[in-house]
Design a protein around this motif. Sequence first.
Motif, PDB file in Angstrom:
ATOM      1  N   MET A   1       0.833  -1.171   0.000  1.00 37.60           N
ATOM      2  CA  MET A   1       0.000   0.000   0.000  1.00 37.60           C
ATOM      3  C   MET A   1       0.885   1.245   0.000  1.00 37.60           C
ATOM      4  O   MET A   1       1.858   1.340   0.722  1.00 37.60           O
ATOM      5  N   THR A   2       0.564   2.180  -0.898  1.00 41.18           N
ATOM      6  CA  THR A   2       1.337   3.404  -0.986  1.00 41.18           C
ATOM      7  C   THR A   2       1.058   4.277   0.227  1.00 41.18           C
ATOM      8  O   THR A   2      -0.091   4.496   0.604  1.00 41.18           O
ATOM      9  N   ARG A   3       2.132   4.766   0.804  1.00 35.28           N
ATOM     10  CA  ARG A   3       1.965   5.636   1.982  1.00 35.28           C
ATOM     11  C   ARG A   3       1.420   6.994   1.541  1.00 35.28           C
ATOM     12  O   ARG A   3       1.899   7.579   0.581  1.00 35.28           O
ATOM     13  N   ARG A   4       0.411   7.452   2.263  1.00 35.28           N
ATOM     14  CA  ARG A   4      -0.166   8.753   1.961  1.00 35.28           C
ATOM     15  C   ARG A   4       0.573   9.835   2.729  1.00 35.28           C
ATOM     16  O   ARG A   4       1.005   9.634   3.852  1.00 35.28           O
ATOM     17  N   GLY A   5       0.685  10.987   2.129  1.00 38.31           N
ATOM     18  CA  GLY A   5       1.362  12.098   2.766  1.00 38.31           C
ATOM     19  C   GLY A   5       0.483  12.742   3.830  1.00 38.31           C
ATOM     20  O   GLY A   5      -0.724  12.482   3.922  1.00 38.31           O
ATOM     21  N   PRO A   6       1.055  13.617   4.626  1.00 37.36           N
ATOM     22  CA  PRO A   6       0.299  14.246   5.719  1.00 37.36           C
ATOM     23  C   PRO A   6      -0.860  15.107   5.224  1.00 37.36           C
ATOM     24  O   PRO A   6      -1.903  15.169   5.880  1.00 37.36           O
ATOM     25  N   SER A   7      -0.724  15.758   4.081  1.00 39.85           N
ATOM     26  CA  SER A   7      -1.826  16.563   3.564  1.00 39.85           C
ATOM     27  C   SER A   7      -3.002  15.676   3.174  1.00 39.85           C
ATOM     28  O   SER A   7      -4.168  15.982   3.478  1.00 39.85           O
ATOM     29  N   THR A   8      -2.695  14.551   2.497  1.00 36.49           N
ATOM     30  CA  THR A   8      -3.759  13.619   2.110  1.00 36.49           C
ATOM     31  C   THR A   8      -4.436  13.039   3.341  1.00 36.49           C
ATOM     32  O   THR A   8      -5.666  12.882   3.382  1.00 36.49           O
ATOM     33  N   ASP A   9      -3.648  12.737   4.359  1.00 33.44           N
ATOM     34  CA  ASP A   9      -4.227  12.204   5.592  1.00 33.44           C
ATOM     35  C   ASP A   9      -5.200  13.199   6.225  1.00 33.44           C
ATOM     36  O   ASP A   9      -6.229  12.805   6.788  1.00 33.44           O
ATOM     37  N   GLN A  10      -4.867  14.469   6.144  1.00 35.04           N
ATOM     38  CA  GLN A  10      -5.742  15.475   6.733  1.00 35.04           C
ATOM     39  C   GLN A  10      -7.022  15.651   5.914  1.00 35.04           C
ATOM     40  O   GLN A  10      -8.121  15.773   6.467  1.00 35.04           O
ATOM     41  N   ILE A  11      -6.892  15.653   4.595  1.00 36.03           N
ATOM     42  CA  ILE A  11      -8.054  15.871   3.740  1.00 36.03           C
ATOM     43  C   ILE A  11      -9.021  14.696   3.811  1.00 36.03           C
ATOM     44  O   ILE A  11     -10.244  14.875   3.829  1.00 36.03           O
ATOM     45  N   HIS A  12      -8.500  13.487   3.858  1.00 38.64           N
ATOM     46  CA  HIS A  12      -9.336  12.282   3.819  1.00 38.64           C
ATOM     47  C   HIS A  12      -9.354  11.552   5.158  1.00 38.64           C
ATOM     48  O   HIS A  12      -9.482  10.326   5.212  1.00 38.64           O
ATOM     49  N   HIS A  13      -9.232  12.261   6.228  1.00 39.68           N
ATOM     50  CA  HIS A  13      -9.218  11.641   7.549  1.00 39.68           C
ATOM     51  C   HIS A  13     -10.544  10.930   7.811  1.00 39.68           C
ATOM     52  O   HIS A  13     -11.617  11.472   7.532  1.00 39.68           O
ATOM     53  N   PRO A  14     -10.506   9.712   8.336  1.00 41.23           N
ATOM     54  CA  PRO A  14     -11.738   8.933   8.496  1.00 41.23           C
ATOM     55  C   PRO A  14     -12.617   9.344   9.679  1.00 41.23           C
ATOM     56  O   PRO A  14     -13.777   8.937   9.744  1.00 41.23           O
ATOM     57  N   PHE A  15     -12.089  10.128  10.617  1.00 38.88           N
ATOM     58  CA  PHE A  15     -12.880  10.425  11.799  1.00 38.88           C
ATOM     59  C   PHE A  15     -14.099  11.271  11.448  1.00 38.88           C
ATOM     60  O   PHE A  15     -14.022  12.249  10.709  1.00 38.88           O
ATOM     61  N   ARG A  16     -15.249  10.901  12.005  1.00 39.06           N
ATOM     62  CA  ARG A  16     -16.473  11.686  11.936  1.00 39.06           C
ATOM     63  C   ARG A  16     -17.015  11.823  13.347  1.00 39.06           C
ATOM     64  O   ARG A  16     -17.076  10.831  14.090  1.00 39.06           O
TER      65      ARG A  16
END
Length: 400
Positions: A1-16
């Motif tokens: 699995m390709t590691r996602r960068g910190p910006s991507t992690d913030q934009i697509h964060h799973p928490f709701r």
Amino acid sequence: MTRRGPSTDQIHHPFRAPDGWDAVPVPVAKASTVLFKNTAELHRPRARDGISYRYGLPGTPTTYTLAARIATLEHASHCVLTPSGVSAITLVSLSFLKPGDEVLLPDNVYGQNRHLANGLLARLGITHRFYDPLDVPAFEAMLSARTKLVWLEATGSITLEFPDLIGLLQACRARGVLTALDNTWGAGLAFNAFEVAPAVAPGLGADISMQALTKFPSGGADLLMGAVCTRDVALHRELVATHEYLGYGVGQNDVEAVLRGLPSIALRYRAQDAAARELAQWMAARPEVARVLYPALPDSPGHVHWRAVSPEAGGCLFSAVFRPGFDARRVDAFVDALTCFGIGYSWAGPMSLAVPYDLSRSRSLGLPWTAEEGARWCVSRSGSRRSRTCARTWRRRSTC
């Protein structure tokens, strides 16, 4: 699995955030982009109801909440928000007028509505005429097949005549002419725009009611916003369609501020009403003043019509007409001498305001007083709660 960068992690964060949160303030939903669950939802036709989500411009949960509360305040079923009171007026006129139509406006109409009729509407081939809001027979004679919209204003701008709403509305209803009321002064509190006199004429009211939320609903003198309300779903759909054509939107932080001000609107209205009454009565006794224009005063134009529709609410505005001999210099000196009043436009905020007016350029049918009775110069004031304590200052310094 390709590691996602910190910006991507913030934009697509799973928490709701979990469901169950509730609080007094309405959450502020800011958005331009609105996300869809899937392409099927994206392609689904959107209902023209003014409360569905496709993009942030038409509305968010925050704006729809305010619209619903303003509709309740106005005794309406539907409401759309606009960026200002002027834009609300423009929305109504552009929604229901086309080239070749005629619109009738009271001669004491809000200046920007007059400007719209003389400017943009005229360029679009829409004609207009001004009527005396106190002369129903003359108004009836003006109605024609080309008359598609009648603007009403209670009270009128600056000179504060209270129109014969019952007579004007009855004349329009008999001819099937659409009516729009500028209800900024009443704010949904002084009377019901859609049933103006239920004891006298049950069911009689305007088709559309608009107001500048800049004034009473906000109460802070810190934002611009308007609202257009109706009980008719067909009229509402026309308004929503034009709203989209014009690309009207409102800022969510401004919406939040109006929502915060609404719970105290009735208290503020009553307090400012009481302040204005006290100051209007004191001003009427001044030797420099020919008359005070304030609906609750017996000699104010349209007082009898005010009693028929809104006998309890006098509003926060009054104007003082100076006696002949008081020119612009002396009137300006009077305004400059006031210590508890700011000099500036608008009203219903936390500070009392005073503005001098020369009405000779803003009336087509003359003034509601004779030349012998008063000069053309007047001072229009709004009374805040604090201004009730400033009468002594007025007596000491507010001389011409």
